[in-house]
Design a protein around this motif. Sequence first.
Motif, PDB file in Angstrom:
ATOM      1  N   GLU A  73     -17.253  14.823 -50.098  1.00 37.30           N
ATOM      2  CA  GLU A  73     -16.925  13.413 -49.898  1.00 37.30           C
ATOM      3  C   GLU A  73     -16.947  12.636 -51.219  1.00 37.30           C
ATOM      4  N   GLY A  86     -13.718   9.067 -47.436  1.00 32.01           N
ATOM      5  CA  GLY A  86     -13.022  10.012 -46.575  1.00 32.01           C
ATOM      6  C   GLY A  86     -11.726  10.541 -47.127  1.00 32.01           C
ATOM      7  N   ASN A  96     -21.459   4.636 -48.256  1.00 33.01           N
ATOM      8  CA  ASN A  96     -20.775   5.756 -47.612  1.00 33.01           C
ATOM      9  C   ASN A  96     -21.270   5.941 -46.181  1.00 33.01           C
TER      10      ASN A  96
END
Length: 533
Positions: free
Chosen positions: A143, A451, A402
Amino acid sequence: MSFRTSKPNDKGVDRRTFMAKSACAAMGVTGIVNSLAHLRLIQAAMASGAPVSDYKAIVVVFQFGGNDSNNMLIPTDDSTGELFNRGEYEAGRDVLAIPDADLLKLTGAPGSNSNRFGLHPSFGAYSGTNNNRGPAALYDAEELAFVANVGTLVEPFHTDINTFETEALANFQSASYVSPPRLYSHSDQQLQMQSSVPDQVFKSGWGGRAADLLNASYNGGGNVSMNISLNGINKLQVGTAGGVSQYVVTSTGARSLDGFGSNYSDAAILNPDGSAASYRTGAAGRRLEGFDKVMRHTHDNLLEQGYNEVVERARANETVVNTAILEAANSGVDFDAIFSGPNNDIHNELKMVAQLIAGRNCFGNQRQIFFCSDGGWDTHSNQLDGHGTRLGYLGGGLAAFNESMHQLGVHDKVLVITQSDFTRTFTPNRTDAATAGADHGYGGHMIAMGGPVQGGKVYGRLPRFLIGNQPNSIDTSSNRGRWIPSTSTDQYLAVAADWFGIDQGSSEMETIFPNLGRFDNPWNGTSDINYLG
């Protein structure tokens, strides 16, 4: 040809739509009191009833002062080959070297050889009360990624990335090649990083030009500016004349007019449903009433009328932003818990961005660019202590942000990227580890998170840690370790712009990054920096 891929639309849920309407209606008790603003409040409430489709946001974290990325992403004892070699790292960094045993070792994506890399121990871990995954874990979960040795360039100093080390320094020193003006200067490199046009007098920022091109297509019905700054007016979001104006909020919300109390509490009384207002009888109430009357006048003088419109727009935006924060409070996500931890600017700014994204339905925008400012990276002295503290703040803020995007269900719609003036000199400026720092450098590593990122990799070409005029050195200053960038700012940012809606190879991409065509194709060329896959 566009390589963009479509994302599923955000369908929303009935409860959240209802809560958004409720939040927008409730905003009347804390917002603007004049009739024009109230009309816009009603319009915002109506807009919030339908979830925004095809939403995408870019969050820029600008590290003012020059992040020493040489001590953020670090070679391990497992590093092999000539590039990014542990032995050369320890020899050049000297008293600033981070011991291999202290590094947070990375695993990364399969085939990435990420065992060669480690993160600074203060940056890679996160031990907040919400147990968010820190940057090291996010890298291994694919990520988060790094783009190596990025910097401002007018043109490349190499003909092929595979011959970069053998060509770059000689070409940099040649009169036949053009370097960005005033290298190693904070103000100039910050400006060039935010404009991405180092060979021209500043006119606009890359984010401002992107917003000008995309606003009509994606934000025609929006209630607030596409460009929102969390830390004052910046150059990155400056658009062309008549284009999108950036809107400034603080880490605690929209800025209201000074002198009237919190949310005008000293000056006005609003009905619970926000349908009507009365002014308080004190001095603050009389001043606000007079101000509102003046703002409702039509002015013959164009400057007066322009000022009037700016104030009206700002106060309308204030309502919409505070409404979005109320929507965020009803989202079911506990932002206070996620962002629990140290009280610092970047942590607080990213928290507010997360809340504004949670309330995006009140904005009605399909595209947004957020600008966050993170200062304190000018580590000329006491670097081991000061830089570790800054990295800890940044790592904690990124981890919390995040996690909040995951909980909001928009993780695939939000991209975080970093920029900084430059990295710092590879060699220290003192021999005492307790007081040593590093001075102004050149090319440095950037972070991409979210993402859309194909993480667990280091993209681009890592620097060779060779000081001076040794063979294959890319040191511009002969003995300090100022690395010639192997990736231009244009290439790095163009990858994000393509995901955002600007087709690669289009005239719009050329408008935002007029020098991009001078460099290797960032998507499928030999540079290998397509961190969004």
